[in-house]
Structures are given as structure tokens and as C-alpha cells.
Motif scaffolding. Structure first.
Motif, PDB file in Angstrom:
ATOM      1  N   THR A  44      21.513   6.686  17.728  1.00 54.82           N
ATOM      2  CA  THR A  44      20.841   7.476  18.768  1.00 54.82           C
ATOM      3  C   THR A  44      19.890   8.844  17.673  1.00 54.82           C
ATOM      4  OG1 THR A  44      22.284   9.222  18.266  1.00 54.82           O
ATOM      5  CG2 THR A  44      22.374   7.863  20.178  1.00 54.82           C
ATOM      6  N   GLU A  45      19.620   7.400  16.555  1.00 55.07           N
ATOM      7  CA  GLU A  45      18.760   8.870  15.517  1.00 55.07           C
ATOM      8  C   GLU A  45      17.823   8.383  15.375  1.00 55.07           C
ATOM      9  OE1 GLU A  45      20.244   9.824  10.574  1.00 55.07           O
ATOM     10  OE2 GLU A  45      20.851   7.981  11.637  1.00 55.07           O
ATOM     11  N   THR A  46      16.951   9.649  14.561  1.00 56.34           N
ATOM     12  CA  THR A  46      15.431   9.308  15.160  1.00 56.34           C
ATOM     13  C   THR A  46      15.341   9.159  13.624  1.00 56.34           C
ATOM     14  OG1 THR A  46      14.377   9.678  17.054  1.00 56.34           O
ATOM     15  CG2 THR A  46      13.071  10.346  15.414  1.00 56.34           C
ATOM     16  N   VAL A  47      14.438   9.480  12.519  1.00 55.77           N
ATOM     17  CA  VAL A  47      14.317   8.654  11.371  1.00 55.77           C
ATOM     18  C   VAL A  47      13.100   9.385  10.503  1.00 55.77           C
ATOM     19  CG1 VAL A  47      14.578   8.361   8.790  1.00 55.77           C
ATOM     20  CG2 VAL A  47      16.584   8.085  10.413  1.00 55.77           C
ATOM     21  N   SER A  48      12.704  10.236   9.715  1.00 50.71           N
ATOM     22  CA  SER A  48      11.139   9.919   9.744  1.00 50.71           C
ATOM     23  C   SER A  48      10.686  10.201   8.259  1.00 50.71           C
ATOM     24  CB  SER A  48      10.482  11.342  10.814  1.00 50.71           C
ATOM     25  OG  SER A  48      10.809  11.371  11.531  1.00 50.71           O
ATOM     26  N   TYR A  49       9.489   9.625   7.766  1.00 50.45           N
ATOM     27  CA  TYR A  49       9.250  10.445   6.196  1.00 50.45           C
ATOM     28  C   TYR A  49       7.534  10.114   6.003  1.00 50.45           C
ATOM     29  CZ  TYR A  49      13.873   6.861   4.882  1.00 50.45           C
ATOM     30  OH  TYR A  49      14.535   6.699   4.949  1.00 50.45           O
ATOM     31  N   GLU A  50       7.413  11.107   5.233  1.00 46.08           N
ATOM     32  CA  GLU A  50       6.217  11.140   4.739  1.00 46.08           C
ATOM     33  C   GLU A  50       5.581  10.872   3.757  1.00 46.08           C
ATOM     34  OE1 GLU A  50       4.596  15.283   4.197  1.00 46.08           O
ATOM     35  OE2 GLU A  50       4.131  14.169   2.088  1.00 46.08           O
ATOM     36  N   VAL A  51       4.908   9.592   3.999  1.00 46.56           N
ATOM     37  CA  VAL A  51       4.207   8.550   2.676  1.00 46.56           C
ATOM     38  C   VAL A  51       2.475   9.073   2.332  1.00 46.56           C
ATOM     39  CG1 VAL A  51       3.620   6.205   2.663  1.00 46.56           C
ATOM     40  CG2 VAL A  51       5.490   6.857   4.790  1.00 46.56           C
TER      41      VAL A  51
END
Length: 293
Positions: A44-51
Motif C-alpha cells: 500500500t506504499e507510495t514512494v516519491s523521488y526528486e530527480v
């Protein structure tokens, strides 16, 4: 020196030697310790990265020199779902927002922010159409190897390492230990010929501090390069940089790749290409910043 002072000096020297021995033993134990690197994500996880991607390319062809620059800051999102297979982790890969700057030669600078509500320049229209929509659905195993991929028609820009995740070693690894990951890159040879270049990524565990492993990565081209035109095509597909991996959290915390390459003669004896670039990817939990010139 009296007897008491002499004895006291001997005691201090002994304590110092013992301390050095303890420190050396601790260092030896740390060097011998092995670490198991594995990805871990909840369904159920949502992972975000700044690129952030910054690049400057200078080319010289037939005496004419041109400089192009790009500066992009985006937020990529992995939305996890119930795995299709036991032990696998499946996620939709999408781009939530982007701010782009591009300039080529003497042409006017182009800028666009997906959150500004403005119509994008024609050069950025394809990117604009993909914002917020899944680009692909990817399944990986705990070692980060792709076990399945469904592409939804989007364009995924993967500089350097060729994939969304890194391939972790099968066995536990000690500090100083390395592992290799082979892959293939397609380039254009003479005319319409497509050539397959064999490349491998060499990962090395440099250190572990407070549960975070620092890895170095470098690419090695195994197929002989017949001419400089092939090297020019390979530049952005090769890696040289550092990755920080959260051992307990089971995910990449940050990644930095750098390029500083010059290719002479890639299109004739007087041609030249200089490529200077940096890509930084950082795990984020809140809103990401926007690009600044």
C-alpha cells in the motif's frame, strides 16, 4: 624522573597501546562484517523521488560550434499494489510534476512548469501528456531485478544505469566487496546497422554508517568500440557515481551520477563533442522544490 612518575608513564603507555588494539579490533570486525542488501516495500506504499538533471553539451561540426543546455527537476512516483507473485513487489511508475528548461544554440530559452497551468511549448507537449499517468507497471524481486514490465506507452528516461532499480548482490557483501551487473545497449553503426554493445556495472560497497550503505558505481564497456561515433552514443548510458542505500528501510535514499566526457572525431576528423552532466535523485517525503536556473 622519580619512580612514581616513571610507573605512571608506563601505565599511560600501556593504556594507549590497549586502546589502539581495541580500535584496530573494532575496525577489523567492521571490515569483516557482511551486509545483506534487499529492497523492501509495502503493497500500500507510495514512494516519491526528486530527480534533478543538469546537462551541457557542446558540439563542433564542420567548424560550427553549438551549445545546448537542459535543467529539469521532476518528481517520480512509485505506487505499489498487491503483488502478482509471492516475494515480488509491483508498482506503477509515473511522473507527478516537472519543471523544465532547455536552450539550444542561439534559440530562445524554453521553460515550462507542469503546475503553472500554462500550455507547454511544442517541444514539451509529449512530456505534458504523460504527467500523472502510469508510464509502466514494474515487478521486482527483493534484489531489485525486474521480473515483469508492462509499458503503457510513455517515455521513461533512464540515464546511466538502464533501469529504475539497482541489482543488488545475491550474497551478503563486506565493505570493499564488489559485484557486477551485465546489460546490453543498442547503438547505430554504419548506415542503418544496429549494434549491441555489452556493458557491465561494477558496484562496490564503500562504507556503512548508521544503517546506510554507500555504494560506488562505474560502467565498463566490454565490446570493443570501433569508432568514436559509438562512444558518443554511449555517453548517457554509462554511469559513474554514488548511491546511498537504506539497509533497514530497503530502498535507495539518494543517487548521484556524473558525466565529464570529450569525444573527438565522432563525425569526421574535425568534429568534437563535450558532455558535462549531473543527475541527482533523492528520496522525499514532502513537496519537492522547483527548478532554479
Amino acid at each position: 624522573m622519580n619512580r612514581n612518575a616513571f610507573v605512571f608513564s608506563i601505565v599511560l603507555l600501556s593504556c594507549g597501546i590497549s586502546s589502539l588494539r581495541v580500535t584496530s579490533s573494532v575496525r577489523a570486525a567492521e571490515a569483516a562484517k557482511q551486509y545483506t542488501l534487499r529492497y523492501r516495500f509495502d503493497p500500500t506504499e507510495t514512494v516519491s523521488y526528486e530527480v534533478t538533471h543538469i546537462a551541457k553539451t557542446k558540439t563542433r561540426l564542420r567548424g560550427v560550434e553549438e551549445v545546448s543546455q537542459v535543467h529539469t527537476v521532476s518528481e517520480k512516483v512509485w505506487t505499489f499494489q498487491k503483488p502478482a507473485k509471492s516475494g515480488s513487489m509491483t508498482f506503477d511508475h509515473s511522473v507527478a510534476k516537472v519543471e523544465m528548461m532547455q536552450q539550444t544554440g542561439e534559440k530562445p530559452e524554453l521553460r515550462w512548469n507542469s503546475e503553472a497551468g500554462e500550455k507547454p511549448p511544442i517541444e514539451f507537449e509529449k512530456v505534458a501528456q504523460q504527467i500523472g499517468s502510469p508510464l509502466s507497471t514494474v515487478s521486482i524481486n527483493p534484489r531489485g531485478q525486474e521480473t515483469d514490465r508492462v509499458t503503457h506507452g510513455g517515455t521513461e528516461s533512464q540515464l546511466g544505469m538502464g533501469g529504475l532499480t539497482i541489482s543488488l548482490p545475491d550474497e551478503p557483501v563486506a565493505i570493499g566487496g564488489s559485484w557486477n551487473v551485465p546489460r546490453e545497449v543498442k547503438v547505430r553503426g554504419e548506415g542503418i546497422e544496429i549494434k549491441t554493445m555489452k556493458v557491465r556495472e561494477v558496484y562496490t560497497l564503500e562504507k556503512v554508517e548508521t544503517g546506510v550503505a554507500t555504494l560506488s558505481i562505474r560502467s565498463e564497456v566490454l565490446t570493443p568500440m570501433e569508432d568514436e561515433s559509438i562512444k558518443a552514443q554511449l555517453l548517457q548510458q554509462l554511469s559513474n557515481g554514488t548511491i546511498r542505500f537504506d539497509i533497514d528501510g530497503g530502498r535507495v535514499m539518494s543517487k548521484q551520477l556524473d558525466w565529464d566526457e570529450t569525444v573527438v572525431g565522432f563525425q569526421g576528423p574535425n568534429s568534437l563533442m563535450e558532455y558535462r552532466a549531473r543527475m541527482i535523485e533523492t528520496l522525499v517525503t514532502g513537496p519537492v522544490r522547483t527548478a532554479r536556473k
